[in-house]
Design a protein around this motif. Structure first.
Motif, PDB file in Angstrom:
ATOM      1  N   TYR A 132      12.187  -1.048  -0.921  1.00  0.00           N
ATOM      2  CA  TYR A 132      11.206  -1.653  -0.007  1.00  0.00           C
ATOM      3  C   TYR A 132      11.714  -1.679   1.428  1.00  0.00           C
ATOM      4  N   GLU A 133      12.952  -2.120   1.549  1.00  0.00           N
ATOM      5  CA  GLU A 133      13.530  -2.266   2.876  1.00  0.00           C
ATOM      6  C   GLU A 133      13.590  -0.911   3.583  1.00  0.00           C
ATOM      7  N   MET A 181      10.163   0.125   4.680  1.00  0.00           N
ATOM      8  CA  MET A 181       9.758  -0.628   5.874  1.00  0.00           C
ATOM      9  C   MET A 181      10.444  -0.058   7.110  1.00  0.00           C
ATOM     10  N   LEU A 183       8.866   3.173   8.118  1.00  0.00           N
ATOM     11  CA  LEU A 183       7.585   2.921   8.797  1.00  0.00           C
ATOM     12  C   LEU A 183       7.816   2.552  10.254  1.00  0.00           C
ATOM     13  N   GLU A 184       8.794   1.672  10.462  1.00  0.00           N
ATOM     14  CA  GLU A 184       9.049   1.228  11.833  1.00  0.00           C
ATOM     15  C   GLU A 184       9.613   2.365  12.674  1.00  0.00           C
ATOM     16  N   ALA A 217       3.246   7.848   6.265  1.00  0.00           N
ATOM     17  CA  ALA A 217       2.982   6.426   6.518  1.00  0.00           C
ATOM     18  C   ALA A 217       2.090   5.856   5.414  1.00  0.00           C
ATOM     19  N   VAL A 275       3.219   2.793   2.894  1.00  0.00           N
ATOM     20  CA  VAL A 275       2.439   1.550   2.780  1.00  0.00           C
ATOM     21  C   VAL A 275       2.027   1.339   1.326  1.00  0.00           C
ATOM     22  N   CYS A 324       4.980   0.164  -0.735  1.00  0.00           N
ATOM     23  CA  CYS A 324       5.312  -1.244  -0.501  1.00  0.00           C
ATOM     24  C   CYS A 324       4.319  -2.168  -1.200  1.00  0.00           C
TER      25      CYS A 324
END
Lengths: 65, 417
Positions: free
Chosen positions: A10-11, A14, A17-18, A41, A45, A48
């Motif tokens: 997950y991390e 994320m 994505l950032e 992307a 998403v 996640c």
């Protein structure tokens, strides 16, 4: 459907994505990669959202021990 | 002699102790407020409460400098117990410092003891607060005060180790809340059963923490909850040893100890303090919701920017296309103008040429007219031919040649002499 195999956790999802967002903000992204990034992307998403809702093997493990 | 004296003048033990009792009861007739620490306490079936009161050396806690047995008779105990509990939120227990009103009693059989008539809970509260301050100061001095609260919450926080009494209503509330969250988030939790109130709470919770530590990789967070019990005994959560373990635990600890009064020391050193087990579950669900909201908003932002970029580039392309079109139109116009100009030029050149040509023709015509035989002959010129050929010189002629001379109107034949 998202390919889960190439997303570590997950991390990491994320962070990726950032990273995409950052490269967009700083105009580093090549036009040729736009579609690729949009697809990625969406995958991230989706991954996640699934991760927060589905019981993975990892989660089941704690109940066995 | 001494021996005879002793034999005649001695007191029996009973007489001696009766004397002691008599002196004591005269000297200590009234009641006294004394402060002491409880080193033993037990309630008897008959409703009396038996204690041992001590005073320790100020500098060394292991040296006991005074000790006495005490009793609270059942007719006082019922009232004292409830009063104390209401005021302090805790039962009388070992280690507590109390201020009590006592009378001294002496029994020839049981020796000295105190009978407790009344208690001042504010003294105990003051002492507890002092100890609490001391615990907080010590934890800060140890450098561990903010250790747990500065740990980052796992991303996501899904695997939960729960320390609770298995039968507590609060635990049921917690599970129920997690499992039926309206967002459909998935949580996995494992109970590490523990006693969470009373004297054994500290060691029991610490041992649960150690069990969690043994399989720490399986968890993202620890939840310490308590609730549903009638008692409000929370002294365990101000305990230095427990607070120290909680502060140094390598996973974030979320408390839901459920109490009304000020937060406990364990609450303070924990990562997050919630009031009740249900509130802990809500906190965990909200944490997940925040995570998801963040992911979704980053995703939306990316899509928004991507579509912006696409639009932007489309606009650039459109602009370029428009420029190209304008350029082409401009060029075409220029070409047309040039062609038009060329045509005009050509036309004027042709016109000029034609007029020149006409002029030349006129000149020629004039010349021709001027030179025409008809005109010359009309002026009186005539010409002669020999054998049909024009004679240009007299040398062409010899005597006897027949020549024909032409005039305006006709010709005459003549012979050369």
């Amino acid at each position: 459907m998202a390919k889960k195999t190439d997303i570590k956790n997950y991390e990491a999802a994320m962070e990726e994505l950032e990273e995409i967002l950052r490269s967009l903000e700083s105009n580093e992204l090549k036009i040729d990669d736009l579609t690729k990034n949009a697809k990625r992307a969406t995958e991230l998403v989706e991954y996640c959202k699934n991760k927060l809702r589905s019981t993975s093997e990892e989660l089941n493990k704690i109940m066995e021990s | 002699m001494d021996v005879i004296d002793c034999v005649e003048n001695h007191l029996s033990l009973k007489e001696f102790l009766q004397n002691v009792k008599s002196v004591l009861s005269k000297s200590f007739a009234s009641s006294y407020w004394i402060s002491a620490e409880i080193s033993e306490i037990r309630e008897n079936a008959n409703g009396h409460c038996y204690l041992e009161l001590i005073e320790k050396n100020e500098n060394s806690q292991s040296i006991i400098e005074a000790k006495i047995r005490a009793i609270i008779y059942s007719n006082y105990y019922g009232m004292i117990k409830i009063f104390f509990q209401n005021e302090t939120g805790s039962e009388l227990k070992v280690g507590m410092k109390i201020l009590v009103k006592v009378t001294l009693s002496y029994s020839e059989i049981y020796g000295l003891s105190c009978s407790i008539l009344s208690i001042d809970p504010t003294f105990t509260l003051g002492d507890l607060a002092k100890r609490r301050r001391e615990t907080i100061r010590q934890l800060k001095e140890d450098g561990i005060w903010e250790m747990n609260s500065s740990l980052p919450l796992g991303v996501p926080t899904q695997r939960i180790a729960v320390i609770s009494s298995a039968t507590a209503a609060g635990y049921g509330d917690f599970c129920n809340q997690l499992e039926n969250n309206k967002y459909g988030f998935c949580f996995c939790y494992k109970l590490f059963p523990s006693i969470v109130q009373g004297d054994k709470a500290v060691s029991s919770i610490i041992s649960a923490l150690h069990s969690i530590f043994d399989e720490i990789d399986n968890f993202d967070v620890v939840v310490l909850i308590r609730g549903g019990g009638a008692t409000t005994d929370l002294l365990a959560f101000d305990d230095y040893d427990l607070a120290s373990e909680v502060a140094q635990f390598p996973l974030p600890i979320i408390t839901g100890i459920g109490h009304e009064r000020d937060e406990s020391v364990v609450d303070m050193v924990a990562h997050t303090r919630c009031k009740t087990p249900t509130a802990v579950a809500t906190f965990l669900i909200d944490t997940m919701l925040n995570l998801e909201t963040k992911v979704l908003s980053v995703g939306q932002e990316i899509m928004f920017r991507l579509s912006n970029i696409t639009t932007e580039y489309n606009q650039i392309l459109d602009k370029k296309l428009l420029l190209i079109k304008q350029n082409i139109a401009q060029r075409l116009l220029q070409e047309e103008v040039a062609i038009e100009r060329s045509m005009l030029h050509i036309r004027s050149l042709i016109k000029q040429k034609m007029s020149d040509e006409l002029h030349r023709l006129e000149l020629k015509e004039n010349t021709l007219t001027y030179l025409s035989p008809h005109r010359l002959m009309s002026m009186g010129y005539s010409f002669a031919t020999k054998n049909g050929k024009v004679i240009r010189s007299s040398k062409e002629l010899k005597s006897g040649d027949e020549i024909e001379t032409f005039f305006m109107d006709n010709s005459v034949t003549s012979i050369v002499k």
